[in-house]
Scaffold this motif. Sequence first.
Motif, short mmCIF file in Angstrom:
data_model
loop_
_atom_site.label_atom_id
_atom_site.label_comp_id
_atom_site.label_asym_id
_atom_site.label_seq_id
_atom_site.Cartn_x
_atom_site.Cartn_y
_atom_site.Cartn_z
N ALA A 41 1.04 9.98 -8.68
CA ALA A 41 0.38 9.97 -7.37
C ALA A 41 1.29 9.39 -6.28
CB ALA A 41 -0.92 9.17 -7.45
N TYR A 42 2.14 8.43 -6.65
CA TYR A 42 3.03 7.80 -5.66
C TYR A 42 4.36 8.51 -5.53
CZ TYR A 42 -0.02 3.62 -5.97
OH TYR A 42 -1.06 2.74 -5.96
N HIS A 43 4.62 9.51 -6.39
CA HIS A 43 5.89 10.23 -6.40
C HIS A 43 7.06 9.29 -6.71
CE1 HIS A 43 4.53 14.01 -3.96
NE2 HIS A 43 3.80 13.80 -5.02
N LEU A 44 6.90 8.48 -7.75
CA LEU A 44 7.95 7.57 -8.20
C LEU A 44 8.40 7.98 -9.60
CD1 LEU A 44 6.39 4.20 -7.01
CD2 LEU A 44 8.40 5.35 -6.04
N GLU A 45 9.57 7.48 -10.00
CA GLU A 45 10.13 7.85 -11.30
C GLU A 45 9.90 6.81 -12.40
OE1 GLU A 45 14.01 10.52 -10.44
OE2 GLU A 45 14.15 8.42 -9.81
N PHE A 49 7.48 3.20 -18.14
CA PHE A 49 7.05 4.60 -18.05
C PHE A 49 8.01 5.34 -17.13
CE2 PHE A 49 3.36 2.11 -19.03
CZ PHE A 49 2.72 2.84 -20.00
N LEU A 50 8.41 6.52 -17.55
CA LEU A 50 9.33 7.35 -16.77
C LEU A 50 8.64 8.65 -16.39
CD1 LEU A 50 12.51 6.98 -19.00
CD2 LEU A 50 11.97 5.72 -16.92
N HIS A 51 8.89 9.08 -15.17
CA HIS A 51 8.33 10.35 -14.71
C HIS A 51 9.39 11.07 -13.89
CE1 HIS A 51 5.94 12.80 -11.72
NE2 HIS A 51 5.68 13.34 -12.87
N ASN A 52 9.76 12.23 -14.36
CA ASN A 52 10.68 13.07 -13.63
C ASN A 52 9.90 14.32 -13.27
OD1 ASN A 52 12.60 15.02 -12.92
ND2 ASN A 52 14.17 14.07 -14.16
N PRO A 53 9.62 14.54 -11.97
CA PRO A 53 8.78 15.68 -11.58
C PRO A 53 9.29 17.03 -12.09
CG PRO A 53 9.15 14.24 -9.73
CD PRO A 53 10.04 13.76 -10.83
N HIS A 84 0.86 -1.18 0.00
CA HIS A 84 0.00 0.00 0.00
C HIS A 84 0.90 1.23 0.00
CE1 HIS A 84 -4.03 -1.72 0.45
NE2 HIS A 84 -3.36 -2.73 0.98
N LEU A 85 0.76 2.02 -1.04
CA LEU A 85 1.57 3.24 -1.19
C LEU A 85 0.68 4.45 -1.02
CD1 LEU A 85 3.67 2.25 -4.32
CD2 LEU A 85 4.44 2.33 -1.95
N PRO A 86 1.21 5.51 -0.41
CA PRO A 86 0.41 6.72 -0.24
C PRO A 86 0.16 7.40 -1.58
CG PRO A 86 2.66 7.11 0.48
CD PRO A 86 2.56 5.65 0.16
N VAL A 87 -1.02 7.93 -1.76
CA VAL A 87 -1.38 8.71 -2.93
C VAL A 87 -1.30 10.17 -2.53
CG1 VAL A 87 -3.22 9.28 -4.56
CG2 VAL A 87 -2.88 6.90 -3.83
N PHE A 88 -0.58 10.96 -3.34
CA PHE A 88 -0.40 12.38 -3.03
C PHE A 88 -1.23 13.25 -3.96
CE2 PHE A 88 3.38 10.38 -1.37
CZ PHE A 88 3.54 11.02 -0.15
N TYR A 89 -1.81 14.27 -3.39
CA TYR A 89 -2.50 15.31 -4.14
C TYR A 89 -1.96 16.64 -3.64
CZ TYR A 89 -6.09 18.46 -5.80
OH TYR A 89 -6.75 19.50 -6.41
N LYS A 90 -1.33 17.39 -4.54
CA LYS A 90 -0.72 18.67 -4.17
C LYS A 90 0.14 18.53 -2.92
CE LYS A 90 -4.06 21.64 -6.42
NZ LYS A 90 -4.91 22.82 -6.30
N GLU A 91 1.01 17.54 -2.95
CA GLU A 91 1.98 17.27 -1.89
C GLU A 91 1.37 16.80 -0.57
OE1 GLU A 91 5.11 17.16 -2.91
OE2 GLU A 91 4.35 17.86 -4.83
#
Length: 138
Positions: free
Chosen positions: A107-111, A128-132, A60-67
């Motif tokens: 949402a999980y703040h992962l890359e 899939f890659l995600h760099n904030p 279970h990973l936290p879901v973030f909305y606007k930090e």
Amino acid sequence: MNYTRFTLVETRLNRLTETIIGCAMSVHSELGSGFPEAIFQRGLGVELAAANVAFQAEVHLPVFYKETSIGSRRADFLVNDQVLVELKATSELTSLNYAQAINYLKAYHLEVALLVNFGESSLRFKCFLHNPSRPLSH
């Protein structure tokens, strides 16, 4: 544009994603297709453990909305606290599956996320890659 940092993130995790994909290929080679997702998930857990890869299953990973953490969702695997692995056992991956992986990354703040489908005659996967600091769209 921060292309250099984006490339470094991708390169840094290549070995780990290659190992995960290799483990998934072993499971698919042994089992083929046609089983429910839970069977493939258990098989992948066996392969990751045999490869000495640190992972958590059904975490279970936290879901973030606007930090702000606003809840949690279950992920199939979190490998080395860095790579989200989402499994499917369907006849084909769809744009909804892709959107799920992309949205989970944000949402999980992962890359990095791997979407792996065991339901076809050949194993299918997408990274899939995600760099904030860099938007997902080009």
